[in-house]
Motif scaffolding. Structure first.
Motif, mmCIF file in Angstrom:
data_model
loop_
_atom_site.group_PDB
_atom_site.id
_atom_site.type_symbol
_atom_site.label_atom_id
_atom_site.label_comp_id
_atom_site.label_asym_id
_atom_site.label_seq_id
_atom_site.Cartn_x
_atom_site.Cartn_y
_atom_site.Cartn_z
ATOM 1 N N UNK A 297 0.819 -1.213 0.000
ATOM 2 C CA UNK A 297 0.000 0.000 0.000
ATOM 3 C C UNK A 297 0.852 1.262 0.000
ATOM 4 N N UNK A 298 2.054 1.145 0.573
ATOM 5 C CA UNK A 298 2.951 2.302 0.618
ATOM 6 C C UNK A 298 3.820 2.420 -0.633
ATOM 7 N N UNK A 299 3.616 1.493 -1.597
ATOM 8 C CA UNK A 299 4.433 1.495 -2.793
ATOM 9 C C UNK A 299 5.853 1.021 -2.541
ATOM 10 N N UNK A 300 6.020 0.196 -1.502
ATOM 11 C CA UNK A 300 7.344 -0.262 -1.092
ATOM 12 C C UNK A 300 7.435 -1.791 -1.079
ATOM 13 N N UNK A 301 6.699 -2.446 -1.953
ATOM 14 C CA UNK A 301 6.631 -3.914 -1.938
ATOM 15 C C UNK A 301 7.998 -4.576 -2.070
ATOM 16 N N UNK A 302 8.917 -3.899 -2.770
ATOM 17 C CA UNK A 302 10.235 -4.516 -2.985
ATOM 18 C C UNK A 302 11.040 -4.638 -1.689
ATOM 19 N N UNK A 303 10.634 -3.930 -0.661
ATOM 20 C CA UNK A 303 11.366 -3.994 0.616
ATOM 21 C C UNK A 303 10.897 -5.135 1.517
ATOM 22 N N UNK A 304 9.906 -5.874 1.034
ATOM 23 C CA UNK A 304 9.376 -6.962 1.855
ATOM 24 C C UNK A 304 10.437 -8.020 2.158
ATOM 25 N N UNK A 305 11.300 -8.300 1.192
ATOM 26 C CA UNK A 305 12.314 -9.345 1.384
ATOM 27 C C UNK A 305 13.183 -9.046 2.594
ATOM 28 N N UNK A 306 13.582 -7.789 2.750
ATOM 29 C CA UNK A 306 14.430 -7.408 3.888
ATOM 30 C C UNK A 306 13.719 -7.665 5.213
ATOM 31 N N UNK A 307 12.424 -7.345 5.276
ATOM 32 C CA UNK A 307 11.668 -7.582 6.502
ATOM 33 C C UNK A 307 11.535 -9.075 6.783
ATOM 34 N N UNK A 308 11.388 -9.874 5.732
ATOM 35 C CA UNK A 308 11.193 -11.314 5.906
ATOM 36 C C UNK A 308 12.421 -12.020 6.473
ATOM 37 N N UNK A 309 13.569 -11.370 6.418
ATOM 38 C CA UNK A 309 14.788 -11.967 6.962
ATOM 39 C C UNK A 309 14.904 -11.782 8.475
ATOM 40 N N UNK A 310 14.086 -10.908 9.045
ATOM 41 C CA UNK A 310 14.158 -10.610 10.474
ATOM 42 C C UNK A 310 13.509 -11.730 11.276
ATOM 43 N N UNK A 311 14.101 -12.054 12.423
ATOM 44 C CA UNK A 311 13.604 -13.222 13.161
ATOM 45 C C UNK A 311 13.260 -12.952 14.623
ATOM 46 N N UNK A 312 13.037 -11.676 14.970
ATOM 47 C CA UNK A 312 12.634 -11.375 16.346
ATOM 48 C C UNK A 312 11.682 -10.188 16.352
ATOM 49 N N UNK A 313 10.801 -10.109 17.355
ATOM 50 C CA UNK A 313 9.901 -8.958 17.454
ATOM 51 C C UNK A 313 10.658 -7.636 17.515
ATOM 52 N N UNK A 314 11.778 -7.619 18.272
ATOM 53 C CA UNK A 314 12.533 -6.378 18.431
ATOM 54 C C UNK A 314 13.062 -5.897 17.085
ATOM 55 N N UNK A 315 13.611 -6.843 16.290
ATOM 56 C CA UNK A 315 14.156 -6.477 14.978
ATOM 57 C C UNK A 315 13.048 -5.983 14.052
#
Length: 334
Positions: A297-315
């Motif tokens: 929705x923010x026009x930032x779909x390409x950044x999803x991969x970076x978020x998917x690499x995170x493995x903790x709530x804090x990160x």
């Protein structure tokens, strides 16, 4: 076309004053997402579909989908199956757990549902539909509703006939998705059949399918004369669409998206709800798909991969804060 439009209806003793409903979506409309959509203007939210086969309720996933007494009223859950007695018993079990409205699924086009002659496959057998509705309505003392499609295929559009059976058997509201089972989610929803259903019955009819904006909501209401609107995929990553539709229908003017700061607060609340509901490990995994919708929705779909690499709530929380700061800087550079 921006005149003010009034909608609203009741399901039994429960008034849905703004007429806006969040659709039940498996793997999406869990308790945290329902809470967020209620906060953002949904007048009613429907819990994820659960199977009528209670022998399958022992999994953690199924238990989380069942009604919870700490949720706001009215608590509404959808059940799916093809056996009238099993559906009636599932309705009773859900009411015992706190459900205040039971919805029967005859709209799901998924193969794994239809191959068991459940979901939208039931529309091919009006006699079985009648038996199911008869038994479920008489098994519980709470309102029962029905969600369906316009038919099995373009040549088998029988929503009007099914709607009449439903009203006769005591169903208290209908939701009609403007596609056949054959259409799945392809092509554009059609609303002529919904308009025919509205004219054919005296119970509330809720229009569903391709309602993706406030203007489209008003258009669908004018085309169908439905008493309510149900939104599903349009609310993914954009839960504030309910407030926008309500504002447009009531005031005749469009409402801007929430500010980036408000969106950040919303996303963080959503993520925290996921961690609290599922635990850190599963919560982090489930957060990935929801954040993907927000980024789209923010026009930032390409950044999803970076978020998917995170493995903790804090990160994840830190990444969201950085993402919103980035968007804010980009906005100031425009």
């Amino acid at each position: 076309m921006n005149g003010k439009t009034q909608i609203g209806f009741s399901i039994g003793p429960y008034p849905i004053e703004n007429g806006l409903v969040l659709a039940p979506m498996a793997g999406v409309t869990d308790a945290p997402f329902r809470a967020l959509c209620r906060q953002q203007g949904a007048g009613l939210t429907v819990a994820e579909m659960v199977t009528a086969d209670q022998t399958l309720w022992h999994t953690r996933k199924s238990r989380l989908r069942l009604p919870h007494l700490d949720e706001p009223e009215p608590r509404m859950i959808q059940i799916a199956g093809a056996d009238p007695q099993m559906l009636a018993e599932a309705a009773q079990a859900n009411v015992a757990l706190g459900a205040q409205i039971i919805d029967i699924n005859m709209g799901c086009p998924a193969k794994k549902v239809c191959k068991k002659a459940a979901g939208s496959a039931l529309m091919r057998d009006p006699k079985l539909v009648e038996q199911i509705l008869h038994q479920v309505v008489r098994a519980v003392d709470v309102p029962v509703t029905l969600k369906m499609r316009t038919g099995w295929s373009a040549s088998e559009r029988n929503a009007v006939a099914i709607a009449k059976i439903a009203e006769q058997e005591g169903i208290q509201a209908l939701t009609v998705h403007g596609r056949t089972r054959e259409d799945k989610f392809q092509g554009e929803a059609e609303y002529a059949t919904l308009a025919e259903v509205v004219q054919a019955v005296g119970i509330p009819v809720i229009a569903n399918g391709d309602i993706t904006s406030a203007r489209k909501a008003q258009e669908v209401l004018q085309l169908t004369q439905a008493q309510g609107l149900m939104l599903g995929r349009a609310a993914q990553g954009r839960p504030w669409i309910f407030n926008q539709i309500h504002h447009y229908l009531a005031q005749g003017e469009e409402q801007q998206d929430p500010s980036l700061a408000e969106q950040e607060q919303m996303i963080c609340t959503h993520l925290q709800g996921l961690y609290a509901t599922y635990g850190d490990i599963m919560g982090v995994r489930i957060a990935r798909k929801h954040l993907g919708w927000y980024l789209k929705e923010q026009g930032q779909a390409e950044r999803r991969h970076a978020f998917n690499l995170l493995d903790s709530p804090e990160a994840q929380r830190l990444w969201v804060a950085e993402q919103m700061n980035l968007l804010q800087r980009m906005k100031h550079c425009d």
